[in-house]
Design a protein around this motif. Structure first.
Motif, PDB file in Angstrom:
ATOM      1  N   GLN A 137       0.833  -1.209   0.000  1.00 17.51           N
ATOM      2  CA  GLN A 137       0.000   0.000   0.000  1.00 17.51           C
ATOM      3  C   GLN A 137       0.864   1.255   0.000  1.00 17.51           C
ATOM      4  OE1 GLN A 137      -2.582  -1.148   3.331  1.00 17.51           O
ATOM      5  NE2 GLN A 137      -4.300  -1.003   1.929  1.00 17.51           N
ATOM      6  N   LEU A 156       3.827   1.499  -1.354  1.00 15.66           N
ATOM      7  CA  LEU A 156       4.337   1.581  -2.726  1.00 15.66           C
ATOM      8  C   LEU A 156       3.270   2.097  -3.695  1.00 15.66           C
ATOM      9  CD1 LEU A 156       6.373  -1.755  -2.840  1.00 15.66           C
ATOM     10  CD2 LEU A 156       7.315   0.575  -2.863  1.00 15.66           C
ATOM     11  N   ARG A 157       2.050   1.622  -3.553  1.00 15.46           N
ATOM     12  CA  ARG A 157       0.948   2.066  -4.425  1.00 15.46           C
ATOM     13  C   ARG A 157       0.688   3.552  -4.298  1.00 15.46           C
ATOM     14  NH1 ARG A 157      -4.467   0.155  -3.686  1.00 15.46           N
ATOM     15  NH2 ARG A 157      -4.936   1.079  -5.690  1.00 15.46           N
ATOM     16  N   HIS A 158       0.938   4.097  -3.118  1.00 16.19           N
ATOM     17  CA  HIS A 158       0.698   5.524  -2.883  1.00 16.19           C
ATOM     18  C   HIS A 158       1.951   6.361  -3.122  1.00 16.19           C
ATOM     19  CE1 HIS A 158      -2.805   3.823  -0.669  1.00 16.19           C
ATOM     20  NE2 HIS A 158      -3.392   4.789  -1.363  1.00 16.19           N
ATOM     21  N   GLY A 159       2.946   5.755  -3.778  1.00 17.45           N
ATOM     22  CA  GLY A 159       4.141   6.495  -4.145  1.00 17.45           C
ATOM     23  C   GLY A 159       5.093   6.782  -3.000  1.00 17.45           C
ATOM     24  N   GLN A 160       4.918   6.125  -1.892  1.00 12.26           N
ATOM     25  CA  GLN A 160       5.767   6.310  -0.721  1.00 12.26           C
ATOM     26  C   GLN A 160       6.906   5.287  -0.737  1.00 12.26           C
ATOM     27  OE1 GLN A 160       5.268   8.767   1.572  1.00 12.26           O
ATOM     28  NE2 GLN A 160       3.595   9.501   0.294  1.00 12.26           N
ATOM     29  N   ASN A 161       7.703   5.330  -1.811  1.00 11.89           N
ATOM     30  CA  ASN A 161       8.745   4.317  -2.001  1.00 11.89           C
ATOM     31  C   ASN A 161       9.788   4.321  -0.895  1.00 11.89           C
ATOM     32  OD1 ASN A 161       7.391   3.745  -4.345  1.00 11.89           O
ATOM     33  ND2 ASN A 161       8.809   4.830  -5.668  1.00 11.89           N
TER      34      ASN A 161
END
Length: 125
Positions: free
Chosen positions: A87, A89-94
């Motif tokens: 989740q 990663l999906r929200h761009g919080q790499n």
């Protein structure tokens, strides 16, 4: 009612986890294959359920408590860890996902070792 759903699901998941450790063929060697397979299967099921919740939001309530928190939580907490990392990663919080994953794995092992050795010191005295 929510507590009952989680408790019932947890009992089922823990029983499934124990069954896997009894019934899965254990290859020779030291690698914990049973735990690894349970964790991978739990992650797969978490992904499948998460996809269903995106298509059918009604599954985000009681069914989520029973299936994800209860059954999969009792089966393997690694599935929750995998879902939470995904989740992020999906929200761009790499960066946060990487920090969460590495710190959970590395610090988890370090803290486990700390608890182990501290108790050994206490029991020696």
């Amino acid at each position: 009612m929510n507590w009952l759903l989680v408790a019932l699901g947890g009992a089922i998941g823990a029983s499934l986890r124990y069954s896997a450790s009894v019934w899965l063929v254990k290859p020779s060697g030291f690698f914990p294959w049973t735990t690894w397979w349970v964790n991978m299967f739990g992650c797969f099921l978490a992904g499948v359920f998460f996809a269903f919740t995106q298509k059918y939001p009604v599954l985000q309530q009681e069914a989520r408590l029973f299936l994800m928190v209860g059954i999969l939580g009792g089966f393997t907490t690694f599935s929750s860890f995998g879902l939470e990392t995904f989740q992020l990663l999906r929200h761009g919080q790499n960066g946060l996902a990487l920090s969460y994953a590495l710190s959970s794995l590395m610090l988890g092992v370090i803290v486990l070792a700390l608890g182990f050795y501290l108790l050994q010191l206490v029991l020696k005295n």
